[in-house]
Scaffold this active site. Structure first.
Site, PDB file in Angstrom:
ATOM      1  N   HIS A   1      18.636 121.460   3.591  1.00 42.63           N
ATOM      2  CA  HIS A   1      17.257 121.541   3.101  1.00 42.63           C
ATOM      3  C   HIS A   1      16.656 122.877   3.505  1.00 42.63           C
ATOM      4  O   HIS A   1      16.162 123.049   4.624  1.00 42.63           O
ATOM      5  CB  HIS A   1      16.428 120.381   3.653  1.00 42.63           C
ATOM      6  CG  HIS A   1      14.999 120.447   3.224  1.00 42.63           C
ATOM      7  ND1 HIS A   1      13.960 119.945   3.989  1.00 42.63           N
ATOM      8  CD2 HIS A   1      14.419 120.971   2.106  1.00 42.63           C
ATOM      9  CE1 HIS A   1      12.811 120.154   3.369  1.00 42.63           C
ATOM     10  NE2 HIS A   1      13.072 120.776   2.234  1.00 42.63           N
TER      11      HIS A   1
ATOM     12  N   SER B   1      15.063 117.279  -0.230  1.00 41.33           N
ATOM     13  CA  SER B   1      14.197 117.095   0.930  1.00 41.33           C
ATOM     14  C   SER B   1      13.821 115.628   1.099  1.00 41.33           C
ATOM     15  O   SER B   1      13.249 115.262   2.123  1.00 41.33           O
ATOM     16  CB  SER B   1      12.916 117.919   0.773  1.00 41.33           C
ATOM     17  OG  SER B   1      12.183 117.493  -0.367  1.00 41.33           O
TER      18      SER B   1
ATOM     19  N   ASN C   1       9.370 116.318   6.527  1.00 45.06           N
ATOM     20  CA  ASN C   1       8.579 115.543   5.564  1.00 45.06           C
ATOM     21  C   ASN C   1       8.183 114.175   6.114  1.00 45.06           C
ATOM     22  O   ASN C   1       7.110 113.653   5.776  1.00 45.06           O
ATOM     23  CB  ASN C   1       9.338 115.377   4.249  1.00 45.06           C
ATOM     24  CG  ASN C   1       9.246 116.626   3.389  1.00 45.06           C
ATOM     25  OD1 ASN C   1       8.477 117.539   3.687  1.00 45.06           O
ATOM     26  ND2 ASN C   1      10.029 116.682   2.329  1.00 45.06           N
TER      27      ASN C   1
ATOM     28  N   GLU D   1      17.088 122.286   7.483  1.00 46.58           N
ATOM     29  CA  GLU D   1      17.437 120.975   8.023  1.00 46.58           C
ATOM     30  C   GLU D   1      18.839 120.625   7.533  1.00 46.58           C
ATOM     31  O   GLU D   1      19.076 120.541   6.333  1.00 46.58           O
ATOM     32  CB  GLU D   1      16.430 119.920   7.557  1.00 46.58           C
ATOM     33  CG  GLU D   1      15.063 120.056   8.211  1.00 46.58           C
ATOM     34  CD  GLU D   1      14.073 119.013   7.736  1.00 46.58           C
ATOM     35  OE1 GLU D   1      13.460 118.344   8.575  1.00 46.58           O
ATOM     36  OE2 GLU D   1      13.912 118.872   6.499  1.00 46.58           O
TER      37      GLU D   1
END
Length: 582
Positions: free
Chosen positions: A435, A414, A485, A447
């Protein structure tokens, strides 16, 4: 002489200012069966609201809203709501004009978000008649609202404010001015960063919104939320915060200014990040279909790792019908991982998520092993080992040697470099980032990150594979943090910074979480989310993001480092910001 409260039985409710908040409130009241009078000085706004009111279902017998630029038409309303822009002088002027029209005793509500309700009440000359109506975003059925009386507000006005919340179909919440201001600043900062990310061209507005909705459980994507709030309203709020705090996180993203200059103000103007028809309903956008050229069939899957993420991914793949081999560092770890998957599937049966037959079929597809040679015959391998760059490079070097030519190799990182894994593998065209979000069996988002050398056919293979798992895919180039993130952690860092603010409330953790949850509908506040992610994991991600971006938004939190040093890791060991040991 005793002041007489006006007889207002059957009288309409007035709304002054038909921007994003005023329009939404007026239509909500109309849909609830109230007679309403809407006042605005802009004829285009009045025409827009009239069209949208015609498309709003209301109980039989509900009169059409009276829409006018004449504040004198408020005479005789049983209650008036001021919903003009967040400017003290403007709000005071409107409230004074309303007091000239409405007799003493008529409740007057202000939608002031950051201004003092008490100060506005005093300035308008009728403090007993004034209360606040705190609306965190433009109101929607069942949405939150807080009645905000002051020490000067009469009991009758307080009762009227609360009655309006109930009769409009809103949910009354208790948040408080300080926590509400903190929550609003946190959310506005997040929305502003989403605009900047979109403006960079890193991801489309649809992918940004999808990623944050599914990855963080937000009730709406950040750019959808901006469209509802109004881009001009958000820009003004950000500007006030920026000037007051000097924090560049609140400096409005230039794209906001350009869109406002073009008249794209969001839903209220018919267009913002998305398009809207004359009734205010979103217009479905038709994007280009994904390029599936070169996509390979994925039958057998390999999972490298035995932790929570590896086990969750293995559960997802076997439920989707893929024979899967999970490779761990030792037989005991492999057996424990398979047992954990079996236990999770048993819980799924109890909850009605899977049938007993599906559980057994899934387990029959799952094998455990301890050597990478078990990945022979796999069409796709998913690495889910420790989030350590050296470990991952070592694993990809071994996978490049052990896996068959043409096997797609993926990493669940991530926050680390997909390109570094690809380079270590010796076959960079075959490597992508996948991800998955934890817990993988529940979270719908993946992702899909591609490095510069990723083969388009490999990308198409990964995209189709994830869709076959029932996941929603958002695509982005390889970069630390990807979409979620990179937006989430500055928001979490800003929340942690509240702990260091001079004069910080001793209950800032609980009160901020409550404000974000109750006011904005987030599934959990920032401090509870940090506990859920893991404080040690969060600190490590902060460091990686800061190493990459080197901006204050990503600077690691001293408080977080101190918590981790003290052994407080969050939910995983029941000791954290909101979690205590039993």
């Amino acid at each position: 002489m005793t002041q007489q409260t006006p007889d207002t039985s059957g009288a309409p409710i007035g709304v002054v200012g038909l921007g994003s908040v005023g329009e939404a409130l007026l239509l909500l009241l109309h849909a609830a069966g109230h007679a309403v009078v809407g006042v605005d000085t802009d004829p285009d706004v009045l025409a827009r609201v009239a069209t949208r009111a015609k498309g709003t279902p209301a109980p039989d017998g509900t009169p059409e809203p009276v829409l006018t630029d004449d504040a004198a038409r408020l005479r005789g309303v049983r209650l008036a709501v001021e919903a003009v822009p967040e400017d003290g002088a403007v709000k005071t002027g409107v409230l004074r004009r309303v007091t000239e029209v409405c007799p003493p005793g008529t409740p007057l509500l202000t939608t002031a978000a950051g201004l003092s309700v008490a100060r506005l009440a005093i300035a308008c000359g009728r403090p007993a008649d004034v209360a606040g109506l705190r609306l965190f975003t433009p109101p929607a059925p069942g949405g939150p609202a807080e009645a905000v009386p002051t020490s000067l507000t009469s009991e009758e006005t307080t009762a009227a404010a609360r009655g309006l919340v109930a009769s409009a179909g809103l949910t009354e919440v208790e948040v408080g001015a300080g926590p509400a201001a903190d929550a609003r600043a946190l959310v506005l900062g997040l929305l502003n960063r989403a605009v900047a990310l979109c403006a960079e061209g890193y991801a489309s507005h649809e992918d940004v919104d999808t990623a944050m909705r599914l990855g963080c459980g937000l009730p709406a994507g950040p750019l959808q939320t901006l469209d509802r709030i109004g881009l001009d309203t958000a820009h003004a709020a950000l500007t006030r915060l920026w000037r007051r705090t000097g924090d560049t996180a609140f400096e409005p993203a230039p794209l906001l200014g350009r869109m406002i200059a073009d008249g794209r103000l969001g839903r209220k103007s018919g267009g913002g990040f998305y398009g809207y028809d004359e009734t205010g309903a979103p217009v479905r956008e038709r994007g280009d279909a994904p390029d599936e050229t070169g996509a390979r069939t994925v039958r057998r899957v390999g999972v490298l790792g035995s932790g929570a993420m590896a086990r969750g991914i293995a559960e997802v793949t076997v439920l989707a019908g893929h024979p899967t081999v999970l490779v761990a560092r030792g037989a005991a770890k492999a057996d424990a991982a398979l047992a954990s998957v079996a236990d999770s599937l048993t819980r799924g049966v109890r909850r009605g998520r899977v049938t007993p037959a599906e559980r057994q079929a899934a387990l029959d597809r799952l094998d455990g092993a301890t050597g990478l040679d078990a990945f022979a015959g796999c069409d796709l391998v998913i690495e889910a080992v420790a989030e350590d760059p050296d470990v991952k490079r070592e694993m990809f070097a071994a996978l490049g040697e052990a896996c068959d030519p043409g096997t797609v190799l993926s990493t669940t990182t991530s926050s680390l470099s997909v390109a570094a894994c690809a380079e270590a593998s010796g076959r960079p065209a075959d490597v992508v980032g996948l991800h998955f979000f934890n817990p993988a069996p529940v979270m719908r988002l993946v992702e899909l990150a591609h490095a510069p050398g990723t083969d388009p056919g490999v990308l198409a293979t990964a995209r189709a594979f994830c869709a076959g798992l029932g996941k929603t895919v958002v695509e982005c180039p390889d970069r630390t943090g990807f979409i979620v993130n990179s937006l989430l952690f500055p928001y979490l860092g800003a929340a942690l910074a509240l702990l260091d603010r001079p004069g910080a409330d001793d209950r800032v953790v609980e009160r901020t979480d409550a404000a974000v949850e109750r006011g904005f509908g987030y599934p959990m506040g920032p401090f509870a989310l940090l506990d859920t992610i893991g404080l040690d994991v969060s600190l490590a991600i902060q460091h990686r993001l800061f190493d990459h971006f080197e901006t204050p938004d990503y600077e690691p939190s001293d408080a977080l480092a101190e918590l981790v040093s003290a052994g407080l890791l969050g939910r995983k060991n029941r000791r954290g910001l909101r979690t205590t040991a039993r």
